[in-house]
Design an enzyme around this catalytic site. Structure first.
Site, PDB file in Angstrom:
ATOM      1  N   CYS A   2      44.389  36.819  40.184  1.00 25.20           N
ATOM      2  CA  CYS A   2      43.265  35.443  40.389  1.00 25.20           C
ATOM      3  C   CYS A   2      42.967  35.030  41.868  1.00 25.20           C
ATOM      4  CB  CYS A   2      44.199  34.504  39.811  1.00 25.20           C
ATOM      5  SG  CYS A   2      45.153  34.857  38.363  1.00 25.20           S
ATOM      6  N   ARG A  27      37.606  40.165  42.356  1.00 20.51           N
ATOM      7  CA  ARG A  27      38.868  40.161  41.881  1.00 20.51           C
ATOM      8  C   ARG A  27      39.153  40.041  40.298  1.00 20.51           C
ATOM      9  NH1 ARG A  27      43.616  38.319  43.367  1.00 20.51           N
ATOM     10  NH2 ARG A  27      44.417  39.017  45.556  1.00 20.51           N
ATOM     11  N   TRP A  74      42.465  35.076  35.555  1.00 17.45           N
ATOM     12  CA  TRP A  74      42.397  36.400  34.910  1.00 17.45           C
ATOM     13  C   TRP A  74      43.794  36.345  33.908  1.00 17.45           C
ATOM     14  CZ3 TRP A  74      45.233  41.033  34.191  1.00 17.45           C
ATOM     15  CH2 TRP A  74      44.636  42.181  33.808  1.00 17.45           C
ATOM     16  N   ASN A 100      48.821  31.783  41.753  1.00 22.04           N
ATOM     17  CA  ASN A 100      48.635  33.305  41.504  1.00 22.04           C
ATOM     18  C   ASN A 100      49.920  33.782  41.208  1.00 22.04           C
ATOM     19  OD1 ASN A 100      45.817  33.410  41.793  1.00 22.04           O
ATOM     20  ND2 ASN A 100      45.864  34.272  43.804  1.00 22.04           N
ATOM     21  N   GLY A 101      50.136  34.719  40.243  1.00 17.09           N
ATOM     22  CA  GLY A 101      51.121  35.496  40.322  1.00 17.09           C
ATOM     23  C   GLY A 101      51.895  35.302  38.856  1.00 17.09           C
ATOM     24  N   GLU A 482      40.551  62.050  40.350  1.00 15.18           N
ATOM     25  CA  GLU A 482      39.862  60.828  40.921  1.00 15.18           C
ATOM     26  C   GLU A 482      38.604  60.653  40.321  1.00 15.18           C
ATOM     27  OE1 GLU A 482      40.559  58.269  42.328  1.00 15.18           O
ATOM     28  OE2 GLU A 482      38.660  57.469  43.147  1.00 15.18           O
ATOM     29  N   LYS A 486      37.374  57.221  38.011  1.00 18.56           N
ATOM     30  CA  LYS A 486      36.179  56.507  38.084  1.00 18.56           C
ATOM     31  C   LYS A 486      35.209  56.455  36.959  1.00 18.56           C
ATOM     32  CE  LYS A 486      37.126  55.275  40.979  1.00 18.56           C
ATOM     33  NZ  LYS A 486      38.052  54.953  42.051  1.00 18.56           N
ATOM     34  N   GLU A 489      37.319  53.908  34.021  1.00 23.42           N
ATOM     35  CA  GLU A 489      37.320  52.441  34.435  1.00 23.42           C
ATOM     36  C   GLU A 489      35.853  51.725  34.383  1.00 23.42           C
ATOM     37  OE1 GLU A 489      38.728  51.533  38.404  1.00 23.42           O
ATOM     38  OE2 GLU A 489      38.242  53.433  39.198  1.00 23.42           O
ATOM     39  N   HIS A 505      47.296  76.100  27.710  1.00 22.09           N
ATOM     40  CA  HIS A 505      48.554  75.828  27.432  1.00 22.09           C
ATOM     41  C   HIS A 505      48.629  74.564  26.380  1.00 22.09           C
ATOM     42  CE1 HIS A 505      50.398  78.840  30.024  1.00 22.09           C
ATOM     43  NE2 HIS A 505      49.411  78.342  30.882  1.00 22.09           N
ATOM     44  N   LYS A 604      40.705  43.840  41.037  1.00 25.58           N
ATOM     45  CA  LYS A 604      40.644  44.482  42.363  1.00 25.58           C
ATOM     46  C   LYS A 604      41.946  44.697  42.821  1.00 25.58           C
ATOM     47  CE  LYS A 604      38.585  46.581  45.491  1.00 25.58           C
ATOM     48  NZ  LYS A 604      38.262  48.072  45.353  1.00 25.58           N
TER      49      LYS A 604
HETATM   50  C1  F6R Z   1      40.671  52.703  40.878  1.00 27.71           C
HETATM   51  C2  F6R Z   1      41.201  51.532  41.665  1.00 27.71           C
HETATM   52  C3  F6R Z   1      42.742  51.422  41.598  1.00 27.71           C
HETATM   53  C4  F6R Z   1      43.162  51.217  43.068  1.00 27.71           C
HETATM   54  C5  F6R Z   1      44.931  50.827  42.754  1.00 27.71           C
HETATM   55  C6  F6R Z   1      45.648  50.857  44.132  1.00 27.71           C
HETATM   56  O1  F6R Z   1      39.185  52.518  41.382  1.00 27.71           O
HETATM   57  O2  F6R Z   1      40.742  51.133  42.542  1.00 27.71           O
HETATM   58  O3  F6R Z   1      43.429  52.516  40.896  1.00 27.71           O
HETATM   59  O4  F6R Z   1      43.133  52.246  43.750  1.00 27.71           O
HETATM   60  O5  F6R Z   1      45.109  50.010  41.731  1.00 27.71           O
HETATM   61  O6  F6R Z   1      45.165  49.937  44.735  1.00 27.71           O
HETATM   62  P1  F6R Z   1      45.439  49.381  46.203  1.00 27.71           P
HETATM   63  O7  F6R Z   1      44.770  50.860  47.002  1.00 27.71           O
HETATM   64  O8  F6R Z   1      44.893  48.326  46.736  1.00 27.71           O
HETATM   65  O9  F6R Z   1      47.061  49.453  46.542  1.00 27.71           O
END
Ligand code: F6R
Length: 609
Positions: A2, A27, A74, A100-101, A482, A486, A489, A505, A604
């Site tokens: 949040c 966020r 959130w 937050n938390g 990766e 992408k 998500e 396999h 985020k």
């Molecule tokens: C994917 C993404 C997440 C972050 C992960 C780690 O696009 O953004 O997988 O990479 O949550 O976040 P950080 O780098 O902030 O520790």
């Protein structure tokens, strides 16, 4: 997950809070609210949904004042309703808090407060207990009440509180959730994240665990648990306000994809000296220290872990130190073999990811030295580390990480070469070649970006597919992972990545004509093997789009379609070959009408376990 914002000063608290919350939209949130003190009265407005809904509720001058706190929530405990939105209030309505938390013992506290104090809860959240606890301890001094309440709370929190009878100060406290404070011409500010304050100040105080902040019109004061005033220096944040705005782009994600050449350039510029040498001396590693290492662990989550997997290969190749890359969330619970002869490299864009922070602490407890690769200056991971290597991606706002990833990779090339040179396990000539290529990487990425129309075409052709898989060999396996992350998500398409040699396999059973494969074939020694794998897929009627290096030959005839990145070494390829996938995923998400910058269920920075 949040966002928190607070303001006390000569201006409009409503305006500052709304502007701060807007800059924290990235966020992710599903409700929002504000508490203000106006003419001695504590007023609260909150709404489910986006900020627009809240703005409509707080429009007139009758809802404004010189002091206030705001929040974007959130949902975790309880649905995203107005009742569950923050601020939460005490029963008499005279205390308001934002949080937050997670309060881990909230059920226990809730039961106790209901049973012994006959408190009636109006929300399903864990946070509401904080308002009631503070009110219970309140005896005319909000500082003392917040301090007493925090002693009853277990879990992670950043809390900001207002008391109706103290209309001149906000009291805030943190434990394991980010909190920063700042001062502007007209007053004092508080927030969970840097972008919320950028418009008002670039010099911020990072609040440490268990510290209490008093925010007044005159500024901010920081105290420890024992009420001792802390003398802190401010950290200057080098981001400009426009970097945290869309600047004409439809989405932050596309803007950030296009900012990658600049991010790579800046990360290199900060670490290559005038004579063209890697300048990491501030990390203060010695040859003896590196020679004495038994192993390196890289820990990270999600995209950052993918960078770490490439980093592992680079460190083993150049520095010849055994290196493992592990998920932070697994590392911390599996009793890893860590001692004073271990170096733990923590990679995190936000520097606030709880799993990584806890993994870091676990490694530290066991005696490891910590080197972190972090994008956010002064973040919790950075502060808990022995050495910090900052990436210079600038603020990354879109949930899906793009420019943070390529700058993390850039950092890892430099770190691996630096370690290799210090240990004498690699020579100047080999490093010179790689450095020369790194210097060319921004231009190679630019070259790929020029092909956006081509990726739009691919997206149009395939956006209705329900199964899109990614394969590769060697370093390409990581790029495949990766790229798949992408896609998942931001488009919500079912996708996974697999080493091409592993298909037969078991997973090969999934191949039908409805499947689209992206096949990466940038690794020279494995190129022919990839051609065979593509043939395997084609024989089972899957569609295959290949990504290879310019001049790669017959792959274009074997696959249904192929895109060629500029010619480069196998090692540099991951830095360039991920970029087509950024744009393909982005355009598929757009065609599917997704909320690209804030995909469902995601936030985020993940500050919960
Ligand atoms: C994917 C993404 C997440 C972050 C992960 C780690 O696009 O953004 O997988 O990479 O949550 O976040 P950080 O780098 O902030 O520790």
């Amino acid at each position: 997950m949040c966002g928190i914002v607070g303001y006390v000063g000569g201006g409009s608290a409503k305006e500052m809070i709304l502007s701060g919350l807007k800059s924290l939209e990235y966020r992710g949130y599903d409700s929002a609210g504000i508490a203000l003190i106006r003419k001695g009265k504590l007023l609260v407005r909150k709404e489910s949904g986006k900020l627009k809904a809240l703005e409509a509720k707080v429009g007139g001058p009758e809802f404004d004042g010189p002091i206030g706190i705001g929040h974007t929530r959130w949902a975790t405990h309880g649905a995203p309703t107005r009742e569950n939105a923050h601020p939460h209030q005490s029963g008499d309505g005279r205390i308001a808090i934002v949080h937050n938390g997670i309060i881990e013992n909230f059920m226990e506290l809730r039961e106790e407060l209901t049973r012994e104090n006959e408190i009636r809860f109006v929300s399903e959240t864990d946070s509401e207990v904080i308002a009631h606890l503070i009110s219970l301890y309140y005896d005319g001094d909000l500082f003392d009440a917040v301090r007493s309440a925090s002693r009853r709370m277990r879990g992670a929190y950043a809390v900001a509180a207002l008391a109706e009878s103290e209309p001149d100060r906000i009291i805030a406290i943190r434990k394991d959730a980010p909190l920063i404070a700042g001062v502007c011409a007209e007053g004092g500010l508080i927030a969970s994240d840097i972008p919320a304050l950028l418009k008002y100040t670039k010099d911020v105080y990072f609040i440490e665990n268990n510290e209490i902040v008093v925010v007044t019109r005159g500024g901010v004061q920081i105290f420890d648990e024992e009420k001792t005033r802390m003398n802190r220096t401010r950290t200057h944040i080098d981001w400009d306000v426009t970097a945290a705005e869309k600047g004409g782009y439809e989405h932050f994600m596309r803007k950030e994809i296009f900012e990658q050449p600049a991010g790579i350039r800046e990360t290199l510029r900060r670490r290559i000296d005038d004579s063209g040498h890697i300048a990491l001396d501030d990390l203060e590693f010695t040859k003896e220290e590196l020679d004495g290492l038994e192993r390196i662990y890289i820990i990270a989550c999600g995209t950052a872990l993918h960078a770490g997997l490439i980093g592992k290969a680079l460190i083993e190749k150049y520095a010849r130190i055994p290196c493992e890359a592990d998920l932070s969330s697994e590392f911390r619970y599996r009793d890893p073999i860590v001692n004073e002869r271990t170096l733990c490299i923590c990679i995190s864009q936000s520097g606030e990811t709880t799993d990584t922070l806890e993994g870091l602490r676990e490694a530290k407890r066991k005696g490891a030295k910590i080197l972190s690769i972090v994008n956010v200056v002064g973040s919790s991971v950075a502060r808990a580390s022995d050495h910090v290597f900052y990436t210079w991606a600038g603020p990354e706002i879109a949930v899906a990480s793009t420019k943070a990833y390529t700058t993390q990779l850039t950092s890892l090339y430099l770190i691996a070469m630096y370690m290799g040179l210090l240990r004498g396990t690699t020579d100047e000539a080999a490093c010179g070649r790689l450095l020369g290529e790194l210097a060319e990487a921004p231009a190679m990425v630019e070259e790929v970006l020029k092909n956006e129309e081509r990726f739009i075409g691919l997206a149009k052709e395939h956006y209705k597919k329900e199964k899109i898989f990614y394969v590769g060999r060697g370093l390409d396996v990581v790029t495949a992972q990766e790229a798949s992350l992408k896609l998942k998500e931001i488009t919500y398409i079912n996708s996974f990545a697999i080493a091409a040699g592993e298909l037969k396999h078991g997973t090969i059973a999934l191949i039908t004509k409805d499947v689209l494969f992206f096949a990466l074939a940038t690794q020279a020694a494995l190129y022919e093997k990839m051609i065979s794998n593509i043939e395997e897929m084609k024989a089972r009627k899957a569609q295959v789009v290949a990504i290879a290096k310019a001049g790669a030959g017959r792959i274009g005839e074997v696959a249904d379609d192929a895109f060629f990145i500029p010619e480069c070494s196998d090692e540099i390829a991951p830095l360039v070959s991920i970029v087509p996938f950024h744009l393909i995923s982005y355009h598929i998400a757009k065609l599917r009408g997704r909320e690209i910058d804030q995909p469902r269920n995601l936030a985020k920075s993940v500050t919960v376990e």
